[in-house]
Design a protein around this motif. Structure first.
Motif, PDB file in Angstrom:
ATOM      1  N   PHE A 429      68.737 108.837  -6.609  1.00  0.00           N
ATOM      2  CA  PHE A 429      69.339 108.908  -5.281  1.00  0.00           C
ATOM      3  C   PHE A 429      68.494 108.151  -4.254  1.00  0.00           C
ATOM      4  O   PHE A 429      69.016 107.362  -3.449  1.00  0.00           O
ATOM      5  N   PHE A 430      67.186 108.358  -4.274  1.00  0.00           N
ATOM      6  CA  PHE A 430      66.319 107.663  -3.331  1.00  0.00           C
ATOM      7  C   PHE A 430      66.299 106.160  -3.607  1.00  0.00           C
ATOM      8  O   PHE A 430      66.099 105.366  -2.683  1.00  0.00           O
ATOM      9  N   SER A 431      66.511 105.774  -4.852  1.00  0.00           N
ATOM     10  CA  SER A 431      66.586 104.348  -5.167  1.00  0.00           C
ATOM     11  C   SER A 431      67.792 103.716  -4.488  1.00  0.00           C
ATOM     12  O   SER A 431      67.711 102.587  -3.969  1.00  0.00           O
ATOM     13  N   VAL A 432      68.915 104.428  -4.473  1.00  0.00           N
ATOM     14  CA  VAL A 432      70.106 103.912  -3.788  1.00  0.00           C
ATOM     15  C   VAL A 432      69.862 103.841  -2.286  1.00  0.00           C
ATOM     16  O   VAL A 432      70.276 102.878  -1.617  1.00  0.00           O
ATOM     17  N   LEU A 433      69.170 104.836  -1.734  1.00  0.00           N
ATOM     18  CA  LEU A 433      68.818 104.772  -0.313  1.00  0.00           C
ATOM     19  C   LEU A 433      67.964 103.537  -0.016  1.00  0.00           C
ATOM     20  O   LEU A 433      68.135 102.877   1.012  1.00  0.00           O
ATOM     21  N   ALA A 434      67.042 103.220  -0.936  1.00  0.00           N
ATOM     22  CA  ALA A 434      66.207 102.027  -0.755  1.00  0.00           C
ATOM     23  C   ALA A 434      67.032 100.748  -0.835  1.00  0.00           C
ATOM     24  O   ALA A 434      66.774  99.783  -0.109  1.00  0.00           O
ATOM     25  N   MET A 435      68.043 100.735  -1.715  1.00  0.00           N
ATOM     26  CA  MET A 435      68.925  99.566  -1.790  1.00  0.00           C
ATOM     27  C   MET A 435      69.675  99.379  -0.476  1.00  0.00           C
ATOM     28  O   MET A 435      69.812  98.250   0.025  1.00  0.00           O
ATOM     29  N   ILE A 436      70.148 100.471   0.097  1.00  0.00           N
ATOM     30  CA  ILE A 436      70.836 100.388   1.392  1.00  0.00           C
ATOM     31  C   ILE A 436      69.879  99.837   2.445  1.00  0.00           C
ATOM     32  O   ILE A 436      70.235  98.941   3.233  1.00  0.00           O
ATOM     33  N   GLY A 437      68.644 100.348   2.464  1.00  0.00           N
ATOM     34  CA  GLY A 437      67.666  99.877   3.436  1.00  0.00           C
ATOM     35  C   GLY A 437      67.357  98.404   3.271  1.00  0.00           C
ATOM     36  O   GLY A 437      67.250  97.660   4.257  1.00  0.00           O
ATOM     37  N   ALA A 438      67.210  97.955   2.025  1.00  0.00           N
ATOM     38  CA  ALA A 438      66.881  96.547   1.764  1.00  0.00           C
ATOM     39  C   ALA A 438      68.037  95.629   2.146  1.00  0.00           C
ATOM     40  O   ALA A 438      67.832  94.575   2.771  1.00  0.00           O
ATOM     41  N   LEU A 439      69.262  95.996   1.779  1.00  0.00           N
ATOM     42  CA  LEU A 439      70.417  95.157   2.106  1.00  0.00           C
ATOM     43  C   LEU A 439      70.650  95.096   3.614  1.00  0.00           C
ATOM     44  O   LEU A 439      70.997  94.048   4.162  1.00  0.00           O
ATOM     45  N   SER A 440      70.438  96.223   4.285  1.00  0.00           N
ATOM     46  CA  SER A 440      70.593  96.245   5.740  1.00  0.00           C
ATOM     47  C   SER A 440      69.551  95.361   6.406  1.00  0.00           C
ATOM     48  O   SER A 440      69.867  94.576   7.311  1.00  0.00           O
ATOM     49  N   ALA A 441      68.291  95.473   5.943  1.00  0.00           N
ATOM     50  CA  ALA A 441      67.229  94.652   6.528  1.00  0.00           C
ATOM     51  C   ALA A 441      67.473  93.168   6.265  1.00  0.00           C
ATOM     52  O   ALA A 441      67.267  92.329   7.151  1.00  0.00           O
ATOM     53  N   SER A 442      67.927  92.825   5.061  1.00  0.00           N
ATOM     54  CA  SER A 442      68.206  91.424   4.737  1.00  0.00           C
ATOM     55  C   SER A 442      69.312  90.870   5.613  1.00  0.00           C
ATOM     56  O   SER A 442      69.239  89.733   6.106  1.00  0.00           O
ATOM     57  N   SER A 443      70.363  91.664   5.817  1.00  0.00           N
ATOM     58  CA  SER A 443      71.476  91.229   6.655  1.00  0.00           C
ATOM     59  C   SER A 443      71.029  90.979   8.088  1.00  0.00           C
ATOM     60  O   SER A 443      71.386  89.979   8.716  1.00  0.00           O
ATOM     61  N   GLU A 444      70.209  91.885   8.616  1.00  0.00           N
ATOM     62  CA  GLU A 444      69.730  91.734   9.990  1.00  0.00           C
ATOM     63  C   GLU A 444      68.811  90.525  10.121  1.00  0.00           C
ATOM     64  O   GLU A 444      68.853  89.798  11.120  1.00  0.00           O
ATOM     65  N   ASN A 445      67.960  90.305   9.097  1.00  0.00           N
ATOM     66  CA  ASN A 445      67.058  89.148   9.133  1.00  0.00           C
ATOM     67  C   ASN A 445      67.834  87.840   9.122  1.00  0.00           C
ATOM     68  O   ASN A 445      67.473  86.877   9.813  1.00  0.00           O
ATOM     69  N   LYS A 446      68.901  87.787   8.307  1.00  0.00           N
ATOM     70  CA  LYS A 446      69.707  86.564   8.257  1.00  0.00           C
ATOM     71  C   LYS A 446      70.373  86.291   9.604  1.00  0.00           C
ATOM     72  O   LYS A 446      70.433  85.145  10.066  1.00  0.00           O
ATOM     73  N   LYS A 447      70.872  87.333  10.243  1.00  0.00           N
ATOM     74  CA  LYS A 447      71.480  87.154  11.560  1.00  0.00           C
ATOM     75  C   LYS A 447      70.454  86.675  12.575  1.00  0.00           C
ATOM     76  O   LYS A 447      70.717  85.800  13.404  1.00  0.00           O
ATOM     77  N   ASP A 448      69.258  87.265  12.499  1.00  0.00           N
ATOM     78  CA  ASP A 448      68.209  86.907  13.441  1.00  0.00           C
ATOM     79  C   ASP A 448      67.784  85.455  13.261  1.00  0.00           C
ATOM     80  O   ASP A 448      67.583  84.717  14.223  1.00  0.00           O
ATOM     81  N   GLN A 449      67.650  85.037  12.000  1.00  0.00           N
ATOM     82  CA  GLN A 449      67.246  83.661  11.717  1.00  0.00           C
ATOM     83  C   GLN A 449      68.319  82.661  12.126  1.00  0.00           C
ATOM     84  O   GLN A 449      68.022  81.530  12.498  1.00  0.00           O
ATOM     85  N   ALA A 450      69.587  83.078  12.065  1.00  0.00           N
ATOM     86  CA  ALA A 450      70.679  82.187  12.442  1.00  0.00           C
ATOM     87  C   ALA A 450      70.897  82.149  13.952  1.00  0.00           C
ATOM     88  O   ALA A 450      71.727  81.398  14.450  1.00  0.00           O
ATOM     89  N   GLY A 451      70.171  83.009  14.665  1.00  0.00           N
ATOM     90  CA  GLY A 451      70.303  83.016  16.116  1.00  0.00           C
ATOM     91  C   GLY A 451      71.541  83.737  16.596  1.00  0.00           C
ATOM     92  O   GLY A 451      71.995  83.533  17.713  1.00  0.00           O
ATOM     93  N   VAL A 452      72.102  84.605  15.739  1.00  0.00           N
ATOM     94  CA  VAL A 452      73.302  85.346  16.123  1.00  0.00           C
ATOM     95  C   VAL A 452      72.874  86.660  16.748  1.00  0.00           C
ATOM     96  O   VAL A 452      72.016  87.365  16.223  1.00  0.00           O
ATOM     97  N   GLY A 453      73.457  86.988  17.873  1.00  0.00           N
ATOM     98  CA  GLY A 453      73.122  88.242  18.526  1.00  0.00           C
ATOM     99  C   GLY A 453      73.612  89.424  17.724  1.00  0.00           C
ATOM    100  O   GLY A 453      74.699  89.406  17.176  1.00  0.00           O
ATOM    101  N   TRP A 454      72.796  90.442  17.678  1.00  0.00           N
ATOM    102  CA  TRP A 454      73.205  91.648  16.961  1.00  0.00           C
ATOM    103  C   TRP A 454      72.476  92.830  17.574  1.00  0.00           C
ATOM    104  O   TRP A 454      71.459  92.677  18.216  1.00  0.00           O
ATOM    105  N   THR A 455      73.004  93.995  17.353  1.00  0.00           N
ATOM    106  CA  THR A 455      72.369  95.217  17.820  1.00  0.00           C
ATOM    107  C   THR A 455      72.138  96.134  16.645  1.00  0.00           C
ATOM    108  O   THR A 455      72.866  96.127  15.674  1.00  0.00           O
ATOM    109  N   ARG A 456      71.085  96.921  16.730  1.00  0.00           N
ATOM    110  CA  ARG A 456      70.778  97.861  15.667  1.00  0.00           C
ATOM    111  C   ARG A 456      71.801  98.987  15.649  1.00  0.00           C
ATOM    112  O   ARG A 456      72.488  99.254  16.629  1.00  0.00           O
ATOM    113  N   LEU A 457      71.848  99.686  14.515  1.00  0.00           N
ATOM    114  CA  LEU A 457      72.857 100.735  14.362  1.00  0.00           C
ATOM    115  C   LEU A 457      72.680 101.810  15.424  1.00  0.00           C
ATOM    116  O   LEU A 457      73.634 102.262  16.018  1.00  0.00           O
ATOM    117  N   ILE A 458      71.433 102.204  15.619  1.00  0.00           N
ATOM    118  CA  ILE A 458      71.166 103.229  16.629  1.00  0.00           C
ATOM    119  C   ILE A 458      69.931 102.792  17.438  1.00  0.00           C
ATOM    120  O   ILE A 458      68.940 102.407  16.852  1.00  0.00           O
TER     121      ILE A 458
END
Length: 458
Positions: A429-458
Motif C-alpha cells: 500500500f505504501f509503495s502505491v502511495l510512493a508511486m502517486i507521489g513520484a508521478l505527481s512530482a514528475s508532472s509538476e516538474n515537467k510543467k515548471d520546466q515548460a514554463g506553464v503556470g500551475w498551482t499545488r493541490l493544496i
C-alpha cells in the motif's frame, strides 16, 4: 529485470546497477516467502505472515542503505530529496506517524505498538526514497516488473492448487488455493493490490510498441483476474468491480473532454475481456457464486451489516474510540477488544473464537487511534487519491490513471477487510502511495520546466 529491456545492463553505472538489483529484490521476493515446518516426516504448519515482514524489513534497509550512500553524491537527486521532504503531504505523513507514537503511551501491550511503529518507520523512509528514485521512469518500471513477475508465480501456484494441493503450502481453512499467502483474504487482497499496476505496465509497453511484452502482460492480467474470482473474497469482488468501473468511466470522460482516443485502444479490449471473464467465473464457479449471493443479501437488507461480524467489530471500535480520546494504542485492537465488547459481546468471541482484528482497516484505525487518528488517516489518504486523479487528468497518461486506480482499489478494500493490518500488504500500500507521489512530482516538474503556470493541490 525490466531495465534490461531499456539499456544493456553492463552499460549501466555501478551505482545504478546496485539500485536496480536491490529494488527488484525488494518487490519480487516478499510475496513469495513462507516458512513450512515438519514433524515426524509430516508438514504440520506454514508461517506465511512473519517471513514476509522479515523479507520486507531486511531488503528495505539494504535498499535504503544503498540509496542514502548514492544520493548524497548526486546533485539532481539531492534536489528532489529536499523537495520531497518539504512536500506538505510528507509532513502530514510524518505527523501521523508521530501521532501513532503518542497513542502507544496507553497501549495494553506496548510490544504490539513497537511492532507496528517499526514498520511505519521503515515505510516512511521508503516512501521518501522511492518518491525520489521513481521520478526516473526506469526505476519505477523495474519495480513494476518485479511486482508483476512475483505475482506470475503467485497466480500460477494458486491456479495449480485448484487441480492439485501442494503438501508444504497448507492453506488456512477455506479455499484451497491461496498460494503463498495462506488464506483467501490475504491472497485476494494481494492480487488485487497489484493488478492495476500490471495494466499500467502493459499500457506503457503498448505505447512504446513492445507488442510481445504487452500481449504477454495482458494474458497474465487475465489469469490474475480469473484467479482473483476463485478466491471467494467478497471485498475483493466489490473493490475490483468499482475500480474497474472507475477506470472505464474516467477513460471515457477523458475521451469526451480531450478527444484523446489513443489511451483506450490498447487496454480497452483487455479490460472488457477481463471483466467478462471475471463475471463468468463468479456465476459459473459454485463457491464464488455462493459468496456473491451472500453479498446480494446485504444489498437487499443493508441494516443486516450492522449485526454481522464486521458490523459488530465496527460498533465496538466506535465504543473504544468514544471511551479513549486517542484510542487504545496502535497495534492493540485485538488485545483491547475483550474489554470494549459493548455490542453483541459473545459474537465471534467465545471459548472457541477470539477476534484479533476489526476486519476493516478504518474501523481498526478508529479503535486504535481514536477519532483524531481516523481524521488524520482519512485526510492523508483522500489527499493522496486527489493527487493521483489530478495527475491523471493533467497528463492524460493511462499509466498515471491506473496507478490512481490501484490506490482507489486499496481504499475500497480497507472498508471491509484487514489489508494494512498485514505487514506485506501495508508495504504494498505504501509503495502505491510512493508511486502517486513520484508521478505527481514528475508532472509538476515537467510543467515548471515548460514554463506553464500551475498551482499545488493544496
Amino acid at each position: 529485470m525490466y531495465c534490461l529491456l531499456l539499456t544493456p545492463y553492463s552499460l549501466l553505472p555501478t551505482a545504478s546497477r546496485i539500485l536496480h538489483v536491490l529494488l527488484f529484490l525488494l518487490f519480487f521476493v516478499p510475496p513469495l516467502v513462507f516458512v513450512p515446518g515438519r514433524f515426524q516426516g509430516q508438514w504440520i504448519f506454514v508461517n506465511y505472515r512473519e517471513p514476509k515482514l522479515v523479507a520486507v524489513q531486511v531488503l528495505a534497509w539494504l535498499f535504503l542503505t544503498a540509496f542514502w550512500w548514492i544520493v548524497w553524491k548526486d546533485t539532481m537527486r539531492l534536489q528532489r530529496l529536499w523537495a520531497v521532504i518539504r512536500d506538505r503531504w510528507t509532513w502530514l505523513l510524518t505527523g501521523f506517524i508521530l501521532y501513532l507514537c503518542w497513542t502507544a503511551r496507553q497501549a495494553l501491550v506496548i510490544e504490539a505498538s513497537f511492532y507496528e511503529l517499526a514498520q511505519y518507520w521503515t515505510l516512511l523512509n521508503l516512501y521518501i526514497a522511492l518518491v525520489v528514485l521513481w521520478q526516473e521512469g526506469t526505476y519505477l518500471r523495474t519495480a513494476l516488473a518485479a511486482i508483476s513477475a512475483s505475482f506470475v508465480i503467485v497466480t500460477a501456484i494458486g491456479l495449480y492448487q485448484l487441480w492439485q494441493p501442494i503438501s508444504f503450502l497448507i492453506p488456512i481453512p477455506g479455499p484451497v488455493n491461496p498460494s503463498t499467502l495462506g488464506y483467501k483474504n490475504p491472497a485476494s487482497l494481494a492480487v488485487l493490490g497489484q493488478i492495476f499496476l500490471l495494466l499500467s505496465l502493459v499500457s506503457y509497453w503498448g505505447q512504446k510498441g513492445r507488442w510481445g511484452l504487452a500481449m504477454a502482460g495482458g494474458l497474465i492480467a487475465l489469469a490474475e483476474a480469473a484467479y482473483l474470482a476463485t478466491l471467494q473474497s467478497r471485498t475483493s469482488y466489490f473493490a475490483f468491480a468499482v475500480t474497474m468501473a472507475f477506470v472505464l468511466g474516467f477513460s471515457l470522460y477523458l475521451l469526451w473532454r480531450r478527444r484523446r482516443s489513443g489511451i483506450l485502444k490498447i487496454l480497452g479490449p483487455l479490460m472488457l475481456t477481463g471483466v467478462m471473464l471475471f463475471g463468468w467465473i463468479l456465476v459459473s464457479y459454485p463457491p464464488a457464486q455462493k459468496r456473491v449471493q451472500m453479498t446480494v443479501e446485504y444489498l437487499k437488507e443493508p441494516a443486516g451489516f450492522l449485526t454481522s461480524d464486521r458490523g459488530t467489530y465496527l460498533r465496538n471500535s466506535i465504543c473504544m474510540a468514544n471511551k479513549n480520546l486517542f484510542g487504545v494504542g496502535i497495534g492493540n485492537w485485538g488485545f483491547a477488544y475483550p474489554v470494549y465488547r459493548c455490542f453483541q459481546p459473545k459474537k465471534c468471541f467465545n471459548e472457541n473464537v477470539q477476534a484479533r482484528r476489526a476486519h476493516g482497516d478504518y474501523a481498526q484505525m478508529l479503535g486504535e487511534t481514536g477519532w483524531p487518528g481516523l481524521l488524520l488517516w482519512t485526510a492523508l489518504l483522500g489527499w493522496a487519491l486527489a493527487r493521483g486523479i489530478r495527475t491523471a487528468w493533467h497528463t492524460l497518461e493511462f499509466e498515471s490513471l491506473l496507478v490512481a486506480a490501484q490506490l482507489l482499489a486499496f481504499l475500497l478494500i480497507m472498508l471491509f477487510d484487514y489489508c494494512i493490518e498485514m505487514p506485506y500488504h501495508k508495504f504494498a500500500f505504501f509503495s502505491v502511495l510512493a508511486m502517486i507521489g513520484a508521478l505527481s512530482a514528475s508532472s509538476e516538474n515537467k510543467k515548471d520546466q515548460a514554463g506553464v503556470g500551475w498551482t499545488r493541490l493544496i
